[in-house]
Scaffold this motif. Sequence first.
Motif, PDB file in Angstrom:
ATOM      1  N   ALA A 138       0.831  -1.200   0.000  1.00 48.87           N
ATOM      2  CA  ALA A 138       0.000   0.000   0.000  1.00 48.87           C
ATOM      3  C   ALA A 138       0.872   1.259   0.000  1.00 48.87           C
ATOM      4  O   ALA A 138       0.605   2.238  -0.712  1.00 48.87           O
ATOM      5  CB  ALA A 138      -0.939  -0.011   1.202  1.00 48.87           C
ATOM      6  N   ARG A 139       1.948   1.218   0.852  1.00 49.75           N
ATOM      7  CA  ARG A 139       2.852   2.386   0.875  1.00 49.75           C
ATOM      8  C   ARG A 139       3.545   2.577  -0.468  1.00 49.75           C
ATOM      9  O   ARG A 139       3.711   3.702  -0.951  1.00 49.75           O
ATOM     10  CB  ARG A 139       3.874   2.219   1.987  1.00 49.75           C
ATOM     11  CG  ARG A 139       3.286   2.459   3.390  1.00 49.75           C
ATOM     12  CD  ARG A 139       4.405   2.656   4.396  1.00 49.75           C
ATOM     13  NE  ARG A 139       5.236   1.456   4.494  1.00 49.75           N
ATOM     14  CZ  ARG A 139       5.004   0.470   5.356  1.00 49.75           C
ATOM     15  NH1 ARG A 139       3.949   0.525   6.179  1.00 49.75           N
ATOM     16  NH2 ARG A 139       5.796  -0.577   5.423  1.00 49.75           N
ATOM     17  N   ALA A 140       3.968   1.499  -1.103  1.00 47.00           N
ATOM     18  CA  ALA A 140       4.609   1.600  -2.420  1.00 47.00           C
ATOM     19  C   ALA A 140       3.638   2.145  -3.449  1.00 47.00           C
ATOM     20  O   ALA A 140       4.003   2.963  -4.312  1.00 47.00           O
ATOM     21  CB  ALA A 140       5.132   0.236  -2.836  1.00 47.00           C
ATOM     22  N   ALA A 141       2.375   1.711  -3.366  1.00 44.25           N
ATOM     23  CA  ALA A 141       1.377   2.216  -4.309  1.00 44.25           C
ATOM     24  C   ALA A 141       1.151   3.708  -4.106  1.00 44.25           C
ATOM     25  O   ALA A 141       1.047   4.486  -5.070  1.00 44.25           O
ATOM     26  CB  ALA A 141       0.072   1.450  -4.139  1.00 44.25           C
ATOM     27  N   ARG A 142       1.065   4.140  -2.830  1.00 45.25           N
ATOM     28  CA  ARG A 142       0.898   5.571  -2.574  1.00 45.25           C
ATOM     29  C   ARG A 142       2.117   6.366  -3.045  1.00 45.25           C
ATOM     30  O   ARG A 142       1.976   7.464  -3.581  1.00 45.25           O
ATOM     31  CB  ARG A 142       0.662   5.791  -1.078  1.00 45.25           C
ATOM     32  CG  ARG A 142      -0.736   5.352  -0.619  1.00 45.25           C
ATOM     33  CD  ARG A 142      -1.028   5.913   0.771  1.00 45.25           C
ATOM     34  NE  ARG A 142      -0.123   5.366   1.772  1.00 45.25           N
ATOM     35  CZ  ARG A 142      -0.362   4.262   2.470  1.00 45.25           C
ATOM     36  NH1 ARG A 142      -1.506   3.577   2.269  1.00 45.25           N
ATOM     37  NH2 ARG A 142       0.495   3.812   3.361  1.00 45.25           N
ATOM     38  N   ALA A 143       3.300   5.805  -2.878  1.00 50.08           N
ATOM     39  CA  ALA A 143       4.507   6.507  -3.342  1.00 50.08           C
ATOM     40  C   ALA A 143       4.514   6.640  -4.859  1.00 50.08           C
ATOM     41  O   ALA A 143       4.861   7.697  -5.405  1.00 50.08           O
ATOM     42  CB  ALA A 143       5.755   5.768  -2.864  1.00 50.08           C
ATOM     43  N   ARG A 144       4.117   5.527  -5.541  1.00 46.06           N
ATOM     44  CA  ARG A 144       4.054   5.605  -7.009  1.00 46.06           C
ATOM     45  C   ARG A 144       3.016   6.634  -7.447  1.00 46.06           C
ATOM     46  O   ARG A 144       3.226   7.387  -8.410  1.00 46.06           O
ATOM     47  CB  ARG A 144       3.721   4.225  -7.587  1.00 46.06           C
ATOM     48  CG  ARG A 144       4.880   3.239  -7.526  1.00 46.06           C
ATOM     49  CD  ARG A 144       4.609   2.043  -8.429  1.00 46.06           C
ATOM     50  NE  ARG A 144       3.423   1.311  -7.972  1.00 46.06           N
ATOM     51  CZ  ARG A 144       3.432   0.326  -7.092  1.00 46.06           C
ATOM     52  NH1 ARG A 144       4.610  -0.065  -6.543  1.00 46.06           N
ATOM     53  NH2 ARG A 144       2.335  -0.310  -6.728  1.00 46.06           N
ATOM     54  N   ALA A 145       1.878   6.681  -6.760  1.00 50.95           N
ATOM     55  CA  ALA A 145       0.855   7.668  -7.113  1.00 50.95           C
ATOM     56  C   ALA A 145       1.361   9.089  -6.884  1.00 50.95           C
ATOM     57  O   ALA A 145       1.115  10.001  -7.698  1.00 50.95           O
ATOM     58  CB  ALA A 145      -0.411   7.402  -6.295  1.00 50.95           C
ATOM     59  N   ALA A 146       2.097   9.279  -5.793  1.00 50.51           N
ATOM     60  CA  ALA A 146       2.650  10.615  -5.521  1.00 50.51           C
ATOM     61  C   ALA A 146       3.659  11.015  -6.588  1.00 50.51           C
ATOM     62  O   ALA A 146       3.681  12.162  -7.062  1.00 50.51           O
ATOM     63  CB  ALA A 146       3.287  10.638  -4.132  1.00 50.51           C
ATOM     64  N   ARG A 147       4.521  10.054  -6.979  1.00 55.68           N
ATOM     65  CA  ARG A 147       5.493  10.368  -8.039  1.00 55.68           C
ATOM     66  C   ARG A 147       4.800  10.659  -9.353  1.00 55.68           C
ATOM     67  O   ARG A 147       5.222  11.539 -10.113  1.00 55.68           O
ATOM     68  CB  ARG A 147       6.481   9.206  -8.194  1.00 55.68           C
ATOM     69  CG  ARG A 147       7.486   9.094  -7.047  1.00 55.68           C
ATOM     70  CD  ARG A 147       8.640   8.178  -7.424  1.00 55.68           C
ATOM     71  NE  ARG A 147       8.175   6.813  -7.635  1.00 55.68           N
ATOM     72  CZ  ARG A 147       8.117   5.887  -6.686  1.00 55.68           C
ATOM     73  NH1 ARG A 147       8.484   6.201  -5.430  1.00 55.68           N
ATOM     74  NH2 ARG A 147       7.713   4.651  -6.936  1.00 55.68           N
TER      75      ARG A 147
END
Length: 361
Positions: free
Chosen positions: A2-11
Amino acid sequence: RARAARARAARARAARALAARVRAAVATARAFANALAKARRMLASSLDKMAALELALPVATAFAALATIITCYGLARSSGDLPEYLHIVQISLLGCRGPERAVFSVGFVLTALLLASSIVLYLDRALPRFEAWLRAELSAAAVLALVGAFGLGLLGAVPLQRDCIDCIMGVATLQQESIVHGYGALTFFSASWLHGIVAIHVYGRSPRHRRSRRLARVRALRIILVALPIVSIPFAWLGGRLLQGAPVMRMQVGALHQWLTISSMLGMYLSYVVDLLVFRGRGGSAGAEDLVDEDEASSSEDGDWLRSFSLPALDRLVKAHTEPILPVGGVHAEPVAGQRSGRLSPRQRRQAELLGDGPHE
């Protein structure tokens, strides 16, 4: 995950925001480029429309300056704003008080705009008719003239303080507007004088324009007009020293020197009418390689006439170090294919005479 997905969305959001800013910057740059191209086309169109007025602009500049001075003098005398004991009045004192103050401001700002327009038009007409290696120096002379026009507009927009005569006599204190006016006058005179020096130097180095008898005469006239204010400075300083106990006479001596200086500068700018007339008679830039007047004599005669108004040793030094007119190896270079061995062509003979070496076999 979930954290990786949020980071990808932020990028991804940051990348989209950066792309949007880049697109906005590109659009702004395109809009600026289009506006600049439009302004350039408008300027070119305006210069073409001003072609019929190119001879009238320098005349209008001098006329506006003289009309402003005469009108302000008449208004100041009729209204009693000038003391009776001042017979020769400094030009800046004509715009201190009364109705002449507005005339002074409007007149000299208009004169500055006309002067700037004349310089821009002259540069547009003159650049194609000068050698490529002299165009940067000619542009620098034009920039100095534009700086002088700015100083003229500044001294017109900010006249002296209303009690300037009392300030000169030591009764009142100096105010900020008088300081700004003084900086404007200093900018106009110094930049115009430097413009004259650079322009004289450019015309003296140009092999094309040294062949013109009319331009040689105008150059000699500009040398006189540029030298007059400098030559008269010691006399004005000596008069001020001798008249320390008479402030009124000192004011009139300074006013006389100021009148001489501004007359010289206006005469120098007015002399560009001859240049524009010569350039217009020679056609467009396509004829720039053959700048010969209809009434001029041989090149050697014009060169001797011009050298009589300058320092021969300095002219030969400038020619020897700046004019790339001789073939590699100088006058005594090896014969080029197609030429007779041991002899110079007529063109090389003339070039050698210009350098002061005399004809060589």
